[in-house]
Design a protein around this motif. Structure first.
Motif, mmCIF file in Angstrom:
data_model
loop_
_atom_site.group_PDB
_atom_site.id
_atom_site.type_symbol
_atom_site.label_atom_id
_atom_site.label_comp_id
_atom_site.label_asym_id
_atom_site.label_seq_id
_atom_site.Cartn_x
_atom_site.Cartn_y
_atom_site.Cartn_z
ATOM 1 N N UNK A 101 -0.512 25.366 19.562
ATOM 2 C CA UNK A 101 0.413 24.278 19.221
ATOM 3 C C UNK A 101 -0.103 24.434 17.700
ATOM 4 N N UNK A 102 0.499 22.963 17.216
ATOM 5 C CA UNK A 102 -0.091 22.360 15.542
ATOM 6 C C UNK A 102 -0.417 21.362 15.278
ATOM 7 N N UNK A 103 -1.521 21.300 14.664
ATOM 8 C CA UNK A 103 -1.351 19.666 14.044
ATOM 9 C C UNK A 103 -1.988 19.360 13.562
ATOM 10 N N UNK A 104 -1.072 18.108 12.616
ATOM 11 C CA UNK A 104 -0.918 18.285 10.759
ATOM 12 C C UNK A 104 -2.090 17.033 10.654
ATOM 13 N N UNK A 105 -3.147 16.808 9.995
ATOM 14 C CA UNK A 105 -4.270 16.211 9.595
ATOM 15 C C UNK A 105 -3.513 14.659 8.895
ATOM 16 N N UNK A 106 -4.483 14.002 8.408
ATOM 17 C CA UNK A 106 -3.464 12.972 7.680
ATOM 18 C C UNK A 106 -4.241 12.454 6.836
ATOM 19 N N UNK A 107 -5.836 12.917 7.367
ATOM 20 C CA UNK A 107 -7.002 12.038 6.491
ATOM 21 C C UNK A 107 -6.975 12.311 4.726
ATOM 22 N N UNK B 47 -2.280 -2.044 11.861
ATOM 23 C CA UNK B 47 -1.964 -0.692 11.219
ATOM 24 C C UNK B 47 -3.178 0.311 11.296
ATOM 25 N N UNK B 48 -2.149 1.498 11.321
ATOM 26 C CA UNK B 48 -3.072 2.921 11.630
ATOM 27 C C UNK B 48 -3.204 3.521 10.329
ATOM 28 N N UNK B 49 -4.078 3.741 10.488
ATOM 29 C CA UNK B 49 -4.897 4.544 9.237
ATOM 30 C C UNK B 49 -5.382 6.349 9.101
ATOM 31 N N UNK B 50 -4.849 7.256 8.858
ATOM 32 C CA UNK B 50 -5.524 8.968 8.721
ATOM 33 C C UNK B 50 -5.250 9.201 10.057
ATOM 34 N N UNK B 51 -5.673 10.334 11.012
ATOM 35 C CA UNK B 51 -5.951 10.732 11.750
ATOM 36 C C UNK B 51 -5.049 11.788 12.222
ATOM 37 N N UNK B 52 -4.403 12.081 12.848
ATOM 38 C CA UNK B 52 -3.965 13.389 13.198
ATOM 39 C C UNK B 52 -2.585 13.205 14.287
ATOM 40 N N UNK C 287 0.950 -1.425 0.009
ATOM 41 C CA UNK C 287 -0.389 0.400 0.502
ATOM 42 C C UNK C 287 0.958 1.581 0.009
ATOM 43 N N UNK C 288 0.220 2.646 -0.480
ATOM 44 C CA UNK C 288 1.121 3.223 -0.760
ATOM 45 C C UNK C 288 0.434 4.525 0.528
ATOM 46 N N UNK C 289 1.563 5.129 0.629
ATOM 47 C CA UNK C 289 0.697 6.513 1.824
ATOM 48 C C UNK C 289 2.020 6.985 1.776
ATOM 49 N N UNK C 290 2.371 8.262 2.472
ATOM 50 C CA UNK C 290 3.189 9.763 2.254
ATOM 51 C C UNK C 290 3.166 10.155 3.630
ATOM 52 N N UNK C 291 4.004 10.757 4.343
ATOM 53 C CA UNK C 291 4.961 10.173 5.024
ATOM 54 C C UNK C 291 6.151 11.973 4.993
ATOM 55 N N UNK C 292 6.784 12.276 6.006
ATOM 56 C CA UNK C 292 7.620 13.459 6.226
ATOM 57 C C UNK C 292 9.041 12.942 6.103
ATOM 58 N N UNK C 293 9.932 13.866 5.728
ATOM 59 C CA UNK C 293 11.261 13.586 5.666
ATOM 60 C C UNK C 293 11.559 15.130 5.643
ATOM 61 N N UNK D 298 -10.185 4.223 17.076
ATOM 62 C CA UNK D 298 -9.492 5.838 17.014
ATOM 63 C C UNK D 298 -8.098 4.680 18.750
ATOM 64 N N UNK D 299 -7.112 5.198 18.008
ATOM 65 C CA UNK D 299 -6.162 4.928 18.799
ATOM 66 C C UNK D 299 -4.755 5.821 19.041
ATOM 67 N N UNK D 300 -4.296 5.766 20.069
ATOM 68 C CA UNK D 300 -3.033 7.369 19.792
ATOM 69 C C UNK D 300 -2.130 6.009 19.838
ATOM 70 N N UNK D 301 -1.180 6.895 18.535
ATOM 71 C CA UNK D 301 0.568 5.627 18.539
ATOM 72 C C UNK D 301 0.297 6.064 16.852
ATOM 73 N N UNK D 302 1.687 6.512 16.651
ATOM 74 C CA UNK D 302 2.333 6.470 15.186
ATOM 75 C C UNK D 302 2.711 8.060 14.913
ATOM 76 N N UNK D 303 2.987 8.646 13.705
ATOM 77 C CA UNK D 303 3.729 9.764 13.268
ATOM 78 C C UNK D 303 3.170 10.852 11.953
ATOM 79 N N UNK D 304 3.761 11.596 11.121
ATOM 80 C CA UNK D 304 3.108 11.653 10.069
ATOM 81 C C UNK D 304 2.849 11.273 9.137
ATOM 82 N N UNK D 305 2.842 9.604 8.828
ATOM 83 C CA UNK D 305 2.878 9.009 7.603
ATOM 84 C C UNK D 305 1.728 8.595 8.134
ATOM 85 N N UNK D 306 0.214 9.322 6.949
ATOM 86 C CA UNK D 306 -0.634 7.851 6.273
ATOM 87 C C UNK D 306 -1.528 6.689 6.447
ATOM 88 N N UNK D 307 -0.164 6.320 6.227
ATOM 89 C CA UNK D 307 -0.454 4.795 6.791
ATOM 90 C C UNK D 307 0.824 4.019 7.697
#
Length: 312
Positions: A306-312, A30-35, A1-7, A81-90
């Protein structure tokens, strides 16, 4: 599966990149979307690039939704809905680092649990007793969450100091009764006045040499300095004579110093409203706009807390 993240690049710039994400392996979810929240570590990494060591990882304040469950994992369902992960959309994450969130009307961007878990560690290390007097240095995002926790603690008095009037005003709105803008007062005189009140605990959230110096000048003999903020870099200094004669204790309440699993407590505090992120989350942008928001932050946007990035 393709996803986006940052570097994060060595010059501090941010690239949006595509990645391949496989099915979750044994013990993974596996987590999808969120923030994902933007940490001060992210900000300093973008400011200094590889001069910041270690550079921030690609997000660590994530929230997402369970989309696939790997073998050997129990207790989760698709859609949780769970807490975990980083900037990756998946992203695939170990199940033991995933925390279910309660049914709640709170928006996704208000479920940034990781920094609240750090606040729990900070509160634990204050070692508060009934009647203690506390000075909180710094009313940024972390400081204002710590303030909310302190206002529900044993502390008899909580004094807040900062250098930005809007943050001092927000501390008042959140329930602080005594606040000072260090830009408007004679700092040595204020420090002497607070010292005379025998301040038991000073929590320094600033991550600055000036904050540590003020904490040293305010805490009573035999009191406690909680070094909560990360003074980023390779050196910080202290006056050994003041520290020796003061006889106080200095604790480093960094995330690694936690004495219990702080995520469940953080989630309970957020669910109950004891710690409320709604007044503190000032900027919410999609992942594609993260580099532009970071440029805005580094340019000194005074409205930013505080800034939040949406991943959906």
């Amino acid at each position: 599966m393709r996803a986006q993240t940052i570097r994060y690049n060595n010059d501090g710039s941010i690239d949006l990149i595509d990645i391949d994400v496989s099915d979750p392996g044994y013990g993974e979810i596996q987590l999808t979307g969120g923030v994902c929240g933007i940490c001060s570590w992210d900000i300093v990494t973008c400011k200094l690039g590889d001069k910041m060591y270690p550079m921030a990882p690609p997000g660590h304040e994530g929230m997402g939704f369970v989309s696939k469950i790997g073998p050997g994992v129990a207790g989760f369902e698709t859609g949780d809905r769970v807490a975990a992960g980083g900037f990756a959309t998946v992203r695939n994450v170990p199940a033991q680092r995933v925390y279910k969130l309660p049914d709640s009307p709170l928006a996704d961007e208000l479920w940034i649990v990781e920094p609240v878990s750090c606040v729990v560690t900070g509160l634990d290390h204050c070692r508060l007793r009934p009647g203690d007097k506390v000075v909180l240095i710094g009313a940024g995002f972390m400081g204002l969450m710590l303030l909310q926790g302190l206002l529900h603690s044993f502390a008899e008095q909580v004094v807040v100091v900062d250098i930005v009037q809007d943050r001092v005003d927000l501390a008042l709105q959140l329930g602080a009764r005594e606040v000072y803008n260090l830009s408007d007062v004679e700092v040595p005189e204020l420090a002497a006045s607070l010292k005379s009140r025998r301040i038991d605990v000073v929590v320094d959230t600033t991550g600055s040499q000036q904050g540590l110096d003020l904490a040293t000048d305010v805490v009573r003999s035999g009191g406690l300095i909680n070094l909560f903020g990360w003074i980023k870099g390779q050196r910080a200094t202290f006056d050994p004579t003041k520290w020796h004669l003061g006889g106080f204790t200095v604790v480093n309440s960094a995330p690694g110093s936690k004495i219990r699993d702080t995520f469940p407590v953080a989630i309970e505090m957020m669910d109950s409203g004891t710690i409320d992120l709604e007044p503190l989350v000032t900027h919410v942008v999609p992942l594609a706009d993260y580099p532009a928001l970071m440029a805005q932050i580094l340019a000194g946007d005074s409205s930013y807390i505080k800034g939040v990035v949406t991943l959906g």
